[in-house]
Write a protein that holds these residues in place. Structure first.
Motif, PDB file in Angstrom:
ATOM      1  N   PRO A  54      26.847  -9.355  15.158  1.00 41.13           N
ATOM      2  CA  PRO A  54      26.894 -10.730  14.172  1.00 41.13           C
ATOM      3  C   PRO A  54      27.742 -10.498  12.946  1.00 41.13           C
ATOM      4  CG  PRO A  54      24.829 -10.003  14.399  1.00 41.13           C
ATOM      5  CD  PRO A  54      25.716  -8.920  15.243  1.00 41.13           C
ATOM      6  N   VAL A  55      27.821  -9.210  12.270  1.00 39.32           N
ATOM      7  CA  VAL A  55      28.256  -9.390  10.947  1.00 39.32           C
ATOM      8  C   VAL A  55      29.856  -9.179  11.105  1.00 39.32           C
ATOM      9  CG1 VAL A  55      28.726  -6.696  10.871  1.00 39.32           C
ATOM     10  CG2 VAL A  55      27.429  -8.083   9.022  1.00 39.32           C
ATOM     11  N   GLN A  56      30.195  -8.980  12.459  1.00 41.61           N
ATOM     12  CA  GLN A  56      31.773  -8.753  12.639  1.00 41.61           C
ATOM     13  C   GLN A  56      32.263 -10.099  13.268  1.00 41.61           C
ATOM     14  OE1 GLN A  56      31.662  -4.685  13.924  1.00 41.61           O
ATOM     15  NE2 GLN A  56      33.658  -4.617  12.837  1.00 41.61           N
ATOM     16  N   SER A  57      31.588 -10.481  14.145  1.00 42.74           N
ATOM     17  CA  SER A  57      32.277 -11.672  15.137  1.00 42.74           C
ATOM     18  C   SER A  57      32.374 -12.878  14.426  1.00 42.74           C
ATOM     19  CB  SER A  57      31.492 -11.949  16.398  1.00 42.74           C
ATOM     20  OG  SER A  57      30.152 -12.156  16.031  1.00 42.74           O
ATOM     21  N   LYS A 181      22.428  -7.426   4.168  1.00 36.51           N
ATOM     22  CA  LYS A 181      22.601  -5.802   3.817  1.00 36.51           C
ATOM     23  C   LYS A 181      23.752  -5.369   4.529  1.00 36.51           C
ATOM     24  CE  LYS A 181      18.486  -4.464   1.616  1.00 36.51           C
ATOM     25  NZ  LYS A 181      17.377  -3.681   1.711  1.00 36.51           N
ATOM     26  N   ARG A 182      23.650  -5.883   5.972  1.00 38.48           N
ATOM     27  CA  ARG A 182      24.575  -5.043   7.046  1.00 38.48           C
ATOM     28  C   ARG A 182      26.231  -5.663   6.576  1.00 38.48           C
ATOM     29  NH1 ARG A 182      24.795  -5.903  11.955  1.00 38.48           N
ATOM     30  NH2 ARG A 182      25.326  -4.025  12.705  1.00 38.48           N
ATOM     31  N   ALA A 261      23.593 -20.924   9.054  1.00 34.17           N
ATOM     32  CA  ALA A 261      23.537 -21.586  10.430  1.00 34.17           C
ATOM     33  C   ALA A 261      24.477 -20.804  11.224  1.00 34.17           C
ATOM     34  CB  ALA A 261      24.073 -23.052  10.493  1.00 34.17           C
ATOM     35  N   MET A 262      25.176 -19.724  10.669  1.00 37.96           N
ATOM     36  CA  MET A 262      26.189 -18.892  11.372  1.00 37.96           C
ATOM     37  C   MET A 262      25.335 -17.298  11.856  1.00 37.96           C
ATOM     38  SD  MET A 262      29.730 -19.367   9.450  1.00 37.96           S
ATOM     39  CE  MET A 262      30.156 -21.110   8.590  1.00 37.96           C
ATOM     40  N   PRO A 263      26.076 -16.808  12.568  1.00 35.50           N
ATOM     41  CA  PRO A 263      25.525 -15.570  13.226  1.00 35.50           C
ATOM     42  C   PRO A 263      25.497 -14.564  12.130  1.00 35.50           C
ATOM     43  CG  PRO A 263      26.696 -16.592  15.074  1.00 35.50           C
ATOM     44  CD  PRO A 263      27.042 -17.453  13.680  1.00 35.50           C
ATOM     45  N   PHE A 264      26.545 -14.590  11.123  1.00 37.75           N
ATOM     46  CA  PHE A 264      26.488 -13.536  10.017  1.00 37.75           C
ATOM     47  C   PHE A 264      25.137 -13.394   9.423  1.00 37.75           C
ATOM     48  CE2 PHE A 264      30.911 -15.494   9.650  1.00 37.75           C
ATOM     49  CZ  PHE A 264      31.437 -14.142  10.207  1.00 37.75           C
TER      50      PHE A 264
END
Lengths: 735, 326
Positions: A54-57, A181-182, A261-264
């Motif tokens: 989720p941090v990248q997509s 943090k990721r 509201a986003m996967p980030f």
């Protein structure tokens, strides 16, 4: 073969064919026969996802999976418009708390200039559990089963199912903090790290701290070891208690709620990261980037992006219900029939890789996909325009029970003028800028986007009147919303009417280009359009565009190039006029207006202002508008900005695409939502009807088989006869 | 023969290095490391910092061939070319730019590619030879004439046409087979293979049959065939036993060299029929500017081609006792 045997064989053949055609699964069914009748949604994807972390997509082909698996604290209401944020795992929408530079609390009415920080405290609901996953598996003594594996234990495990034991645990606020943090974790390349470092307190420095920690690990010979982020505090993201965490933002940034509201900003359990960081995992393609771990309605149970991705219902999904209210008309449209039912409504979602349009479209028509877009090649087969220009489904589609769903995308496709270019942007003096402005206005009138939409997009789009698309606060409908530089209002038709070309020619004279000739040097005006043209349709669009410019005697020279060169030109400010577009990240005018904000200039800062437009008044208004809540006052500021932008015309405002989608009669609760991505949980399917229809539509046509068999026998017989005659013949003809 | 093969293996090394250099040059002429980073990171909100970090993490922050800032041997070794090539020549393909193990992907995708290509190769070869022999048998007749005409027409038509035509007729109009996809089990896979295999065979029919027919006709005119006939052998026996055997030598030239390339798969066929093979893997890598995959696939392609040429030489020697490999 004697005649009786021949007749018996023919009867057997016919019976076999009839049997095969009449019963069992259709011959052309691409799914296993035992899969029919299931409460399953069938979709296609056309490009393998690169990242499922989720941090990248960020791309659409990735987020269509991650949005069903990961749950950020907030989400969008499925039915209500304008788009409305509602809690997902959060108890309620967080409220902003303002602090001054010394950390002292400020009241709600504090002036923007006094606000140094904004704090959001997010309370998550207790009792939410992760999907079953081996990272949580524990033995009878409560020890983690798969957290301290030796490389030899991993060597033969290539899939997640090779770890038979699974477990779960409750979602904690710390998991959300861990994910924030990721964003800064070395080796992960979050596309929003740069942006979030501008807002989340300490995130930029945190990235440096982690890089140094990773470098120390590497120097100590433990380069691949897991870096536990819990050991490194981040000022901007703190755990308050098990169910509460706090995010501290620099200044004001009300749009931050949309990011929530986003996967980030979805939770990631540290034990999952630790599980995948074990030596040997990465070599076997076992990573969090490939096997997401979430609390969402679905979990990825099959990850074969070369062929098929399968999402299954997460047995631990929280008790979320289908909404019981929506827009007026939703109830009549049957969109509230499932109100109050527990989500997700489908047990499984099967995504099949379908790179080419022809198989995708035909499988949809055969009932093997539940929904489909409409490619230009199939448009006439699917859609016809009625006398009012409204899109209607064709009779053939209607007979199949297929329904059409349309929505204007929260996107804009525009042609930008490079404002650093002396001809279209103007020089340093006001006179040359005024000349360039009039030139841009003349071109704005000449390029007929209504025609382009009609010819090249089958009517799928609306001509833009400014930077904001419909559905975004600040967009105005009707006469109040027209761009007066390009349109007048036709009261009779109740629609905008493009100004006549004579108006554009008049502007050309005022700009110093009468008849398309530069009055200063007598040279014809030649402009350059940079595009990424790839196919014959692109070529037609370019020819059409040349004709539009020719209306006001401008010679347009397209400079087609590949995407890399094109990007490079725009980055360096070497393009003169170019095509560009933007899809909304969230439904706020700030997300479009910032594309024309001076400090976002592409050349100066590699920002998103590709036109390199800079107007101090627009910049000032933008800074004022971006922090305002949606209100008449904000609308007024947007109107003022839009007025200046229309006058300045740094873009040909282009068009807002209209998305058309087709759905079969057995799919329910279809309402296009151009912002939310986690919408699969609302879709319901009638598998019995689907099975019936698939059988009815896919009865094999048998006569060609019989005809082929007859022809083959005929040729074989003829061949044999000729062969025998040839072999038994004599060299000389009989006398 | 062993000396000959060893020599060929040694010759292969500079060829592979040369191919690798050309691949590097071509790829980096079209794509810069910055472009690659942007492609991987997405086009929205990508900062120069993010691009720099991606390049550093993926080893694209070095010069391409020569590092003027380094000292000694590092001038050559501290470059993208060296860092990316050395491991590849040791068959350590590493990870793609999106982090997936390339060797694992190749192992997974080889099966589907072979599942299509081997039947096309075997059944196609058999059919082409049978048809070519048939035309040779009926040489000079209307059947031969029209057969050649059909072959010429067939070889003028693009593979795309066969693919789309077969999908339209067999899967859309007559509803006999799935239009695209791949099975869950080997048994289930069979029905997905029929169409691509059929298309593969038909697409190769025109040029192959016409060429093989020429080989057969050339042999038919030779003395040993006349002798065989004079001994009273039937035309079938002459063609089947003598002509076929001797015409196999030129046929081998084109056929054996293609055997290793069967692993690579068909680019168009795999894409249109949804076959998860190496052909579509290569196409995807090119589209996504994944240099790690592109260079590995080019390397494997050239390696297989060299192996194919060596196999051709070997098969010559085996098929024709007059040929000696020295």
């Amino acid at each position: 073969m004697n005649p009786h045997a021949r007749r018996a064989a023919a009867a057997l053949f016919t019976a076999l064919l009839a049997g095969a055609a009449g019963c069992g699964s259709p011959w052309n069914n691409p799914y296993p026969a035992d899969a029919s009748g299931g409460n399953v949604l069938y979709y296609a994807f056309n490009e393998r996802p690169k990242h499922l972390d989720p941090v990248q997509s960020y791309n659409e082909n990735e987020i269509q999976f991650t949005a069903q698996i990961y749950e950020p604290p907030l989400q969008y209401h499925y039915l209500k418009r304008p788009y409305e944020l509602i809690p997902a795992t959060a108890e309620r929408l967080p409220e902003a708390r303002y602090l001054d530079a010394r950390g002292k609390a400020l009241g709600a009415g504090a002036p923007s200039s006094a606000i140094a920080y904004t704090v959001y405290e997010i309370h998550i609901r207790p009792g939410i559990y992760y999907q079953p996953h081996p990272a949580f598996a524990r033995d009878a003594q409560g020890r983690a089963v798969y957290q301290d594996l030796a490389p030899a234990d991993i060597r033969d495990r290539h899939e997640l199912r090779d770890f038979p034991l699974t477990g779960t645990r409750e979602l904690k606020a710390a998991d959300y903090v861990y994910e924030i943090k990721r964003l800064a974790r070395p080796g992960l390349h979050s596309p929003v790290l740069g942006l979030m470092s501008d807002y989340i307190v300490g995130l930029g420095d945190y990235a440096k701290t982690l890089q140094q920690a990773a470098a120390r690990q590497k120097a100590a010979g433990r380069g691949g070891a897991w870096l536990d982020l819990a050991q490194y505090p981040l000022e901007g993201a703190e755990v308050v208690d098990d169910y509460t965490y706090r995010v501290k933002i620099k200044g004001q940034y009300p749009q931050f709620l949309y990011w929530l509201a986003m996967p980030f900003f979805a939770p990631v359990p540290p034990e999952a990261e630790r599980f995948f960081a074990q030596p040997g995992m990465e070599e076997n393609n076992l990573s969090l980037d490939w096997y997401p771990v979430g609390t969402g309605p679905y979990m990825l149970t099959r990850n074969d992006p070369n062929r098929v991705m399968v999402l299954d219902r997460n047995p631990n999904f929280r008790d979320e219900r289908y909404p019981d209210s929506g827009e007026p008309g939703d109830e009549a449209a049957g969109l509230l029939a499932d109100a109050g039912k527990r989500l997700p409504l489908a047990d499984r979602v099967v995504f099949t890789l379908e790179k080419e349009g022809i198989p995708y479209w035909n499988k949809f028509l055969q009932g093997y996909y539940d929904g489909s877009g409409i490619a230009s090649d199939n448009f006439d087969q699917a859609v016809q325009l009625d006398s009012r220009g409204q899109a209607q489904i064709t009779d053939a589609m209607r007979k199949q029970g297929i329904a059409l769903s349309t929505a204007v995308a929260t996107s804009t496709v525009y042609m930008g003028f490079n404002m650093l270019d002396p001809v279209v942007g103007g020089g340093p003096d006001e006179a040359s800028r005024a000349r360039a402005r009039k030139l841009r206005q003349a071109i704005s009138i000449a390029v007929d986007f209504e025609e382009q939409i009609s010819i090249f997009r089958n009517g799928r789009g609306i001509a833009a009147q400014g930077p904001l698309p419909p559905g975004i606060f600040g967009y105005r409908e009707g006469e109040a919303g027209i761009n007066p530089v390009v349109y007048t209002w036709d009261a009779q038709a109740g629609a905008p009417r493009r100004r006549p070309i004579s108006d554009a020619k008049k502007l050309m004279v005022e700009a110093g280009y009468p008849g398309g000739v530069d009055s200063r040097n007598g040279q014809p005006l030649v402009l350059h359009l940079d595009v990424t043209a790839r196919n014959s349709e692109d070529k037609s669009v370019l020819e059409w565009m040349q004709r539009q410019f020719a209306k006001i005697d401008i010679q347009l020279e397209p400079r087609p190039t590949d995407y890399n060169r094109f990007q490079d030109k725009v980055l360096k400010g070497n393009a003169q006029i170019f095509w560009w577009g933007w899809n909304a990240d969230y439904p706020d005018p700030e997300n479009f207006m910032f594309l024309l904000y001076g400090p976002q200039s592409k050349v100066a800062t590699q920002g998103e202002n590709a036109a390199n437009y800079r107007n101090p008044e627009v910049d000032r208004l933008f800074e004022q508008m971006k922090d305002m809540p949606n209100s008449p006052a904000r609308q007024e500021v947007i109107d003022r900005m839009t007025g200046i932008l229309r006058e300045d015309a740094p873009w040909l405002w282009g068009l807002h695409p209209k998305d058309y989608a087709l759905y079969h009669a057995w799919v329910h609760n279809v309402k296009p939502n151009k912002i939310a991505n986690n919408t699969l949980k609302y879709k319901r399917v009638d598998p019995v009807l689907r099975d019936q229809m698939r059988r009815a539509w896919n009865r094999p046509v048998l006569w060609p088989l019989a005809a082929a068999a007859v022809l083959l026998a005929l040729f074989a017989g003829l061949g044999m006869r000729t062969w025998r005659r040839h072999e038994s013949g004599t060299a000389r003809e009989a006398a | 023969m062993i000396g000959y093969l060893l020599r060929r293996v040694l010759y292969a090394i500079p060829i592979l290095v040369g191919v690798n250099v050309i691949t590097f040059l071509l790829f980096f002429t079209v794509n810069t490391p910055d472009d690659m980073a942007r492609m991987q990171l997405g086009v929205k909100r990508v900062t120069p910092d993010a691009i720099a970090r991606w390049k550093q993490d993926h080893g694209y922050d070095k010069p391409l061939f020569y590092n003027a800032h380094a000292a000694g041997g590092a001038r050559v070794t501290d470059t993208i070319f060296y860092a990316k090539s050395v491991r590849m020549f040791a068959f350590d393909f590493g990870a793609s730019d999106d982090g997936r193990d390339i060797a694992h992907e190749i192992r997974r995708r080889m099966g589907p590619s072979l599942a299509v290509q081997v039947p096309v190769f075997v059944a196609g070869l058999g059919l082409y030879i049978a048809l070519a022999l048939g035309f040779a048998f009926f040489r000079g007749t209307a059947l031969d004439f029209w057969g050649v005409v059909i072959c010429v027409v067939a070889m003028s038509i693009s593979t795309m046409f066969y693919i789309v035509g077969a999908q339209y007729l067999i899967s859309k109009l007559w509803l006999w087979l799935p239009i695209s996809g791949y099975g869950e089990t080997p048994q289930d896979t069979l029905r997905f293979l029929v169409l691509p295999v059929m298309v593969g065979i038909i697409a190769g029919l025109g040029p192959s049959v016409r060429t093989y027919r020429t080989f057969f006709l050339e042999e038919i005119g030779k003395d040993y065939v006349r002798t065989a006939r004079a001994k009273g052998l039937t035309e079938g026996a002459v063609l089947g036993r003598h002509v076929l055997h001797n015409a196999l030598i030129p046929i081998l030239t084109g056929v054996v060299v293609a055997i290793p390339a069967l692993f690579i798969g068909g680019l168009l066929t795999e894409s249109f029929f949804g076959i998860p093979g190496l052909g579509s893997y290569t196409i995807d890598a090119v589209n996504q500017q994944d240099f790690a995959i592109v260079r590995v696939m080019v390397f494997i392609g050239s390696l297989l081609y060299i192996v194919g040429l060596m196999l051709t030489d070997l098969s010559y020697a085996l098929a024709d006792p007059r040929v000696k490999l020295q």
